[in-house]
Motif scaffolding. Structure first.
Motif, mmCIF file in Angstrom:
data_model
loop_
_atom_site.group_PDB
_atom_site.id
_atom_site.type_symbol
_atom_site.label_atom_id
_atom_site.label_comp_id
_atom_site.label_asym_id
_atom_site.label_seq_id
_atom_site.Cartn_x
_atom_site.Cartn_y
_atom_site.Cartn_z
ATOM 1 N N VAL B 101 0.833 -1.202 0.000
ATOM 2 C CA VAL B 101 0.000 0.000 0.000
ATOM 3 C C VAL B 101 0.868 1.253 0.000
ATOM 4 C CG1 VAL B 101 -1.688 1.319 1.330
ATOM 5 C CG2 VAL B 101 -1.916 -1.163 1.121
ATOM 6 N N CYS B 102 1.832 1.294 0.925
ATOM 7 C CA CYS B 102 2.654 2.500 1.046
ATOM 8 C C CYS B 102 3.552 2.689 -0.167
ATOM 9 C CB CYS B 102 3.500 2.442 2.313
ATOM 10 S SG CYS B 102 2.493 2.417 3.793
ATOM 11 N N ALA B 103 4.132 1.597 -0.666
ATOM 12 C CA ALA B 103 5.033 1.727 -1.806
ATOM 13 C C ALA B 103 4.275 2.270 -3.013
ATOM 14 C CB ALA B 103 5.665 0.386 -2.131
ATOM 15 N N ILE B 104 3.028 1.786 -3.238
ATOM 16 C CA ILE B 104 2.244 2.279 -4.372
ATOM 17 C C ILE B 104 1.902 3.756 -4.170
ATOM 18 C CG2 ILE B 104 0.037 2.079 -5.571
ATOM 19 C CD1 ILE B 104 0.179 -0.927 -5.027
ATOM 20 N N ALA B 105 1.518 4.091 -2.948
ATOM 21 C CA ALA B 105 1.184 5.492 -2.673
ATOM 22 C C ALA B 105 2.377 6.386 -2.956
ATOM 23 C CB ALA B 105 0.742 5.641 -1.212
#
Lengths: 532, 316
Positions: B101-105
């Motif tokens: 989630v964080c990497a995509i964000a």
């Protein structure tokens, strides 16, 4: 997908076959090694040692014996030169050249395991860090009495070393390694406290020495009183820097085989294997540490701070620490801590069963010339010239003789820039025949001998424990110790809750089974050796 | 019927041959990599037998006596077995979800920035990944040290709250570890997502903008769906390593503190602590084999599930 799997499988089969081939090769080589040894022994008559040397010299081919051990800083800069001097001497004396492999402590275990298991040439090695029992179990070490090897070629070692200590290295009756000359006993319950701080609280330690002693013999109450005063006078310094080693340095139990799972609590009189963790001995030690910790004598970060206690004292942040004592301890600790340290001792001098065989010298089972290896080892145990070279390096370059018979650093050389200063003489085969460094009494080795001989000896001296059948329990117990041990020893956990919890978990991890196996092995050993 | 199949096979084989000839330069280019893979990953495979052996150097790896499954026993021996398995898997599941989630964000945000600023931010985010775990452990220690730490001295003390003995209180550690892991790996994880996003056809976004789609709608309706195959692939790879843990994170960062074991002990640290003094090769080989085997099974089954629902996204 199927194709991919097919390729993968065929590759694996290919590699598997290649692996099998190399496997058989290794076993062949080791067989040849054994054959050579037996022919040599049979061929020798009269004085086999002199005969072997004469044979080598006549052939004109000098075999190289590789000798491995550890130090603190890794391979020294002057290695080639010192090794050359050693070889020059041994070529003349024995018809053998010597090659030294010196590795730093941190990598020694891993590198040795790799070298020993891959069949690289190592003829003589020290079993420190690698472990003596594991080395035997994995077949790295040679039986030194096979074909009377040590009797024929290492008689000098047997004459030099105390027979009890040699026998203490026997495992299952077989002699796989040899002890070195060093401090075997441990002065229990020692504390080193900075002299200037004692002066600061007006503590008169000079009157407490008995004649000729370097250690003050006292009790724990005196130490507690000193600590209370130190804390009052120097509230910003830590009174005491705790270390995990204090468990063995301050409790005269015998760990039997080097672990603490099933011990002798009364080692001088009884061979009953008991649980250390549930014992009063452990409880009262933890209680004391908890009391000291609660009184604010220790750093709140002690649990996670790995700085050596001596370094903390040197830096001026802590005033004292626990230590094991021995002759020469005051000079040693003062040197390490960079200030004058006063040594107190609250326990007896104690020699535990595993003290002798913790770091024996071994001959690799894969050696091609066991005779040459044994003769080199013999020379290091008996020849002062070789022992000096091995311990201190080259005279005139690394060290010089002083007028009163000591030796010290040569001009312009110090511990940092010396090209050969291993600082591990206690590991060397025989430091007792090497010269004595400035700062130590010239009679230090006589005193060391007396210290060893007069210590309280464990009844199990010479017993070693092969835990391979209970390795599962051992790993579980080690993990339990790691979880609870340090917080208890450092006084961060209240022993009233912590100890029962730890003992419960030890029991469920198989402590009873481990102790049972140990007791059985100990009973068998006692019967074979006629001890009751 | 038979004839038909053979001709079909023959023509397929012929087609395969042509295809092969066409790709020879590509195969040549792959050769060094394959050779490396073979030497490094396949040649040591026979060593797996060590896990079932009672190793003795005199007898060699293949000549040593068989030990059956004895070397595996210690992994399942105590109640710790449950704790270490639970810790390893739960932490990894949390890491997989949060990391993705964080990497995509982060990747989406970075893709929106101008080239110059992007480079700076990307390097800054990547930096923690390049720091060794030992150094990270001391950075964390600088925050959490009981006597001199930043949090106790500069945050809690001014607020009038008594300092916390961080390294003996286990309740905080699941959060500390997750935050540290995220901080350390996010820069690395977003690289692949970022490079994929940068490769998307700008036409989609222009068309959407003309139709009046907001940024949020563009992300939801264009970027995420296009990223799906990448997400599935990276997640499958991560699942393959679900039985491994980052040794540095779980051993160094909590400073090997005993009171924290019930929340920081994973399979890797348990094996390390147990075998440190024993130095037993066969038992460590057994642990490694067990981890890879479970990882292998999980990857196969996860891939099977993915193939059932969306065969295009499956790895194989």
């Amino acid at each position: 997908m199927k194709k991919f799997l097919a390729v993968l499988l065929s590759l694996m089969v290919m590699v598997g076959l290649a692996g099998c081939k190399s496997g058989t090769d290794t076993s062949n080589t080791s067989n040849t090694g054994n054959d050579t040894s037996s022919t040599v022994t049979e061929g020798a008559a009269g004085d086999p040692a002199a005969q072997a040397i004469a044979d080598r010299k006549a052939s004109g081919e000098y075999p190289t014996v590789v000798m491995a051990f550890m130090n603190w800083a890794g391979s020294p800069a002057g290695l080639e030169r010192v090794q050359g001097l050693i070889s020059k001497y041994t070529e003349e004396k024995l018809g053998v050249s010597v090659q030294l492999e010196i590795m730093d402590y941190a990598s020694y275990q891993q590198e040795m395991t790799l070298m020993l298991s891959s069949g690289e040439q190592i003829d003589i090695f020290n079993a420190i860090a690698v472990g003596y029992t594991p080395s035997i179990n994995k077949g790295y070490v040679l039986d030194m009495e096979e074909n009377d090897l040590i009797q024929n070629y290492g008689q000098g070692i047997l004459d030099t070393m105390n027979q009890d200590y040699v026998n203490a290295c026997r495992v299952g009756g077989v002699l796989y390694g040899l002890p070195q000359q060093r401090d075997m006993a441990i002065g229990q319950g020692g504390f080193a406290i900075g002299a200037e701080y004692l002066d600061g609280i007006g503590f008169d330690y000079n009157s407490m020495y008995k004649e000729g002693d370097e250690i003050i013999y006292t009790d724990l109450n005196t130490i507690s009183d000193i600590f209370a005063k130190l804390h009052e006078k120097y509230p910003n310094l830590y009174v005491y820097a705790p270390q995990e080693a204090s468990l063995t340095q301050h409790n005269a139990y015998d760990g039997l085989g080097g672990d603490n799972y099933g011990v002798l609590l009364d080692p001088a009189n009884s061979l009953k294997v008991e649980d250390l963790w549930g014992s009063d001995m452990f409880k009262s030690f933890c209680d004391l540490m908890y009391q000291w910790n609660q009184a604010g004598y220790m750093s709140k970060d002690a649990l996670t701070d790995d700085t050596a206690a001596t370094a903390q004292v040197k830096a001026g942040t802590a005033m004292s620490y626990a230590t094991a004592t021995k002759p020469g301890i005051r000079a040693q600790e003062s040197g390490l801590s960079g200030r004058d340290m006063i040594i107190f001792q609250t326990g007896v001098d104690f020699l535990k069963s595993s003290a002798v065989a913790t770091m024996p010298w071994c001959i690799n089972s894969g050696t091609e010339d066991p005779v040459a290896a044994m003769q080199v080892l013999d020379a290091f145990y008996t020849d002062p010239v070789l022992s000096n070279l091995l311990c201190w390096g080259e005279e005139g370059t690394e060290y010089v003789k002083t007028d009163d018979g000591h030796i010290t650093f040569a001009d312009g050389v110090d511990a940092q820039n010396s090209e050969y200063f291993n600082n591990v003489n206690w590991l060397m085969p025989n430091q007792f025949i090497a010269d004595i460094w400035v700062g130590n009494e010239l009679d230090i080795w006589d005193r060391m001998d007396k210290f060893n001989n007069e210590s309280v000896k464990s009844k199990a001296l010479g017993f070693s424990f092969d835990n391979s059948s209970v390795a599962t329990e051992y790993t579980a117990l080690t993990n339990v110790y790691n979880e609870y041990g340090k917080p208890l020893l450092f006084g961060f956990t209240n022993p009233a809750n912590g100890i029962p919890e730890m003992v419960d978990k030890m029991k469920s991890s198989g402590l009873d089974k481990y102790m049972e196996v140990k007791q059985t092995a100990l009973d068998e050993w006692a019967q074979v050796n006629g001890i009751n | 019927m038979e004839i038909a199949t053979t001709t079909k096979n023959r023509s397929r084989r012929k087609k395969g041959l042509v295809q092969f000839k066409k790709c020879i330069p590509l195969y040549l280019m792959a050769l060094p990599g394959l050779a490396y893979l073979f030497i490094n990953n396949y040649m040591p495979l026979p060593g797996i037998v060590l896990a079932f052996k009672n190793f003795n150097a005199r007898k060699g790896i293949f000549g040593s006596d068989w030990a059956g499954l004895d070397n595996f026993k210690y992994l399942f021996h105590t109640q710790d077995a449950w704790v270490i398995t639970r810790n390893t898997i739960l932490y990894n599941i949390v890491f997989i979800i949060l990391n993705t989630v964080c990497a995509i964000a982060v990747a989406i945000i970075l893709a929106e920035l101008t080239a110059k600023v992007k480079k700076f931010y990307q390097s800054a985010i990547l930096l923690p990944f390049l720091i060794s775990a030992v150094i990270v452990s001391y950075l964390v220690f600088a925050f959490l040290s009981t006597e001199n730490g930043f949090i106790n001295n500069s945050i809690l003390e001014p607020l009038g709250i008594e300092g916390i003995s961080w390294y003996t209180e286990k309740m905080y550690w699941p959060f500390i570890l997750v935050i540290v892991a995220l901080w350390k790996t996010i820069g690395y994880n977003c690289i692949i997502y970022l490079s994929t996003i940068v490769g998307f056809d700008k036409g989609y976004y222009e068309a959407a903008a003309i139709d009046g789609a907001t940024k949020w709608q563009q992300i939801k309706k264009i970027t995420i769906p296009l990223l799906k195959p990448t997400i599935v692939m990276l997640t499958l790879l991560a699942i393959g390593r679900i039985f491994y843990s980052d040794f540095g994170l779980f051993y160094q960062v909590p400073q090997n503190s005993g009171p924290l074991f019930s929340v920081t002990n994973t399979i890797d640290t348990y094996v390390y602590r147990g075998l440190l003094e024993l130095g037993d090769i066969t038992m460590s080989a057994a642990a490694g084999l067990y981890q890879s085997f479970v990882g292998f099974v999980l990857v196969l089954s996860a891939n099977m599930i993915v193939r059932k629902y969306d065969s295009d996204s499956a790895l194989f």
